[in-house]
Design a protein around this motif. Structure first.
Motif, PDB file in Angstrom:
ATOM      1  N   VAL A 141       0.803  -1.204  -0.049  1.00 19.59           N
ATOM      2  CA  VAL A 141      -0.036   0.058   0.106  1.00 19.59           C
ATOM      3  C   VAL A 141       0.909   1.199   0.067  1.00 19.59           C
ATOM      4  O   VAL A 141       0.541   2.118  -0.835  1.00 19.59           O
ATOM      5  N   LEU A 142       1.942   1.141   0.915  1.00 21.40           N
ATOM      6  CA  LEU A 142       2.757   2.319   0.976  1.00 21.40           C
ATOM      7  C   LEU A 142       3.521   2.563  -0.459  1.00 21.40           C
ATOM      8  O   LEU A 142       3.637   3.768  -0.744  1.00 21.40           O
ATOM      9  N   LEU A 143       3.933   1.742  -1.076  1.00 24.71           N
ATOM     10  CA  LEU A 143       4.693   1.800  -2.487  1.00 24.71           C
ATOM     11  C   LEU A 143       3.429   2.402  -3.181  1.00 24.71           C
ATOM     12  O   LEU A 143       3.930   3.299  -4.095  1.00 24.71           O
ATOM     13  N   LYS A 144       2.401   1.956  -3.278  1.00 25.75           N
ATOM     14  CA  LYS A 144       1.532   2.686  -4.194  1.00 25.75           C
ATOM     15  C   LYS A 144       1.298   4.206  -3.886  1.00 25.75           C
ATOM     16  O   LYS A 144       0.971   4.704  -4.816  1.00 25.75           O
ATOM     17  N   ILE A 145       1.157   4.619  -2.687  1.00 24.13           N
ATOM     18  CA  ILE A 145       1.106   5.897  -2.223  1.00 24.13           C
ATOM     19  C   ILE A 145       2.301   6.778  -2.571  1.00 24.13           C
ATOM     20  O   ILE A 145       2.193   7.959  -3.156  1.00 24.13           O
ATOM     21  N   ARG A 146       3.388   6.125  -2.491  1.00 28.31           N
ATOM     22  CA  ARG A 146       4.636   6.614  -2.821  1.00 28.31           C
ATOM     23  C   ARG A 146       4.741   7.154  -4.372  1.00 28.31           C
ATOM     24  O   ARG A 146       5.528   7.752  -4.875  1.00 28.31           O
ATOM     25  N   LYS A 147       4.133   6.609  -5.249  1.00 27.21           N
ATOM     26  CA  LYS A 147       4.046   6.871  -6.628  1.00 27.21           C
ATOM     27  C   LYS A 147       3.331   8.157  -6.954  1.00 27.21           C
ATOM     28  O   LYS A 147       3.413   8.744  -7.968  1.00 27.21           O
ATOM     29  N   SER A 148       2.689   8.942  -5.961  1.00 26.02           N
ATOM     30  CA  SER A 148       2.008  10.076  -6.114  1.00 26.02           C
ATOM     31  C   SER A 148       2.937  11.126  -5.707  1.00 26.02           C
ATOM     32  O   SER A 148       4.006  10.948  -5.167  1.00 26.02           O
ATOM     33  N   LYS A 149       2.439  12.573  -5.895  1.00 28.33           N
ATOM     34  CA  LYS A 149       3.224  13.737  -5.436  1.00 28.33           C
ATOM     35  C   LYS A 149       2.922  13.618  -4.125  1.00 28.33           C
ATOM     36  O   LYS A 149       2.039  13.242  -3.439  1.00 28.33           O
ATOM     37  N   LEU A 150       4.011  14.531  -3.473  1.00 29.53           N
ATOM     38  CA  LEU A 150       4.218  14.497  -1.854  1.00 29.53           C
ATOM     39  C   LEU A 150       2.725  15.052  -1.091  1.00 29.53           C
ATOM     40  O   LEU A 150       2.585  14.173  -0.177  1.00 29.53           O
ATOM     41  N   ASP A 151       2.302  15.984  -1.553  1.00 31.02           N
ATOM     42  CA  ASP A 151       1.019  16.677  -0.970  1.00 31.02           C
ATOM     43  C   ASP A 151      -0.024  15.540  -1.214  1.00 31.02           C
ATOM     44  O   ASP A 151      -0.766  15.259  -0.175  1.00 31.02           O
ATOM     45  N   THR A 152      -0.007  14.785  -2.039  1.00 33.03           N
ATOM     46  CA  THR A 152      -1.250  13.795  -2.297  1.00 33.03           C
ATOM     47  C   THR A 152      -0.762  12.714  -1.550  1.00 33.03           C
ATOM     48  O   THR A 152      -2.019  11.935  -1.048  1.00 33.03           O
TER      49      THR A 152
END
Length: 375
Positions: free
Chosen positions: A169-180
């Motif tokens: 899940v964290l890897l998925k989140i990491r692919k977005s911009k920092l604020d996102t």
């Protein structure tokens, strides 16, 4: 406009609930999520929407304190505030106890579904060795921490499974911009925090569905779509299922609520009225509670009328149940049941076992009323 109105209304109506319900877990999750969400709102929303959002938060918090003051007298408010500020909680010793259990069997665990029985026995043994080791919390079927729960029951393999899933899940989140990234973390933060201090996934299926939907949204950041043609039979099956399953589920849930209402009515009615139990429509979901109510009622009637055939079923049921759910109430009635049958030796054996498992409970005082013995 409708969507924005609903979003602002959600803030206005949920914030008062969070404050008035006085859940420290809720407070912590709210503050943490707002901190994570604010940078995203500031960067990607128009200034008007951002300040409208802030205004809704202020009104929601203000309204919650008004409700709090109206719903509590001064003494209750002081008591509640001091209680929450003190942070006193059984978790202070139950968390270390669960961790001790994990460290004792880190590889194999104690087996799935065995937490309550093994926790009660483990803490009783440790208390016997050292009186400074607190006895286990009675009727605790979950340590109020999801990682500890899976660690105690499944060992290190279960924890590794949780870490792998969380890492994905964290890897998925990491692919977005920092604020996102912060905003996406804010989506799952409340349920995650709750799972480390309570057990929301065992309270209601709604938490599971909400959690899965949130993970689905996160997954959309990097998923790849493929189109598949499905047959007409599959289409019909899906359409029928989409109609039938919600209807069946709704009836099941309604029967569950009705059964809960009936059992609560029976448990609070004085004098006891066993006929109320005939109104139960779905005993499956409340099986142990339903059996407890039925057999306890039979036990009381059997003791008053000296009918062993009404006493024996409770003994048979409770002796089997305490293997997986050793709880003080079951032991108390079991002692009385054996005394009612005149089996004093077995009653004392059960008493000694109960005192060993629950030293803080006064099982020495559990006795069948002499008037009932002589009746």
């Amino acid at each position: 406009v409708i969507a924005l109105t609903l979003l602002y209304a959600t803030i206005l109506f949920t914030l008062p609930l969070i404050v008035v319900l006085a859940s420290r877990t809720g407070w912590l999750a709210t503050v943490f999520s707002l901190i994570l969400l604010t940078p995203y709102m500031w960067k990607y929303c128009t200034k008007q929407r951002f300040f409208s959002w802030v205004l809704a938060l202020i009104i929601g918090f203000s309204g919650s304190f008004v409700l709090f003051n109206l719903s509590q007298d001064n003494l209750s408010k002081v008591s509640l505030i001091s209680q929450k500020a003190d942070l006193e909680s059984p978790r202070r010793y139950t968390f270390p106890q669960a961790l001790d259990m994990f460290l004792e069997k880190p590889i194999t665990g104690y087996g799935y579904g065995n937490f309550e029985a093994d926790y009660t026995l483990y803490t009783a043994k440790q208390h016997q060795i050292s009186s400074s080791y607190k006895p286990g919390l009675p009727s605790m079927d979950h340590p109020h921490n999801e990682v500890l729960y899976w660690g105690v029951e499944g060992g290190i393999v279960a924890i590794l499974g949780l870490l792998i899933a969380a890492g994905g899940v964290l890897l998925k989140i990491r692919k977005s911009k920092l604020d996102t990234q912060f905003a996406l973390l804010a989506l799952i933060a409340p349920i995650f925090i709750h799972s480390q201090l309570e057990y929301p996934f065992y309270h209601s299926m709604l938490h599971w569905f909400t959690f899965i939907i949130l993970l689905f949204w996160i997954d959309q950041l990097s998923c790849k779509y493929k189109k598949y043609r499905i047959s007409d039979i599959s289409k019909i099956t899906l359409r029928v299922s989409s109609l039938v399953l919600p209807i069946v589920t709704a009836f099941y849930m309604l029967s569950t609520l009705h059964t809960n209402w009936v059992l609560t009515k029976f448990e609070t009615t004085r004098p006891m009225n066993p006929d109320i139990l005939n109104q139960v429509t779905n005993p499956v979901i409340w099986e142990d509670r339903f059996n407890w109510d039925v057999l306890s009622a039979q036990l009381s009637i059997g003791i008053m009328n000296k009918k062993p055939e009404l006493i024996t079923p409770y003994i048979t049921w409770s002796k089997e149940l305490i293997k997986t759910k050793p709880r003080p109430a079951f032991y108390q009635n079991l002692i009385i049941a054996y005394q009612a049958l005149g089996e004093e030796k077995r009653a004392e054996d059960i008493r000694r076992e109960a005192i060993f498992l629950f030293p803080n409970n006064k099982f020495e005082l559990v006795q069948l009323d002499e008037k009932l013995r002589q009746k």
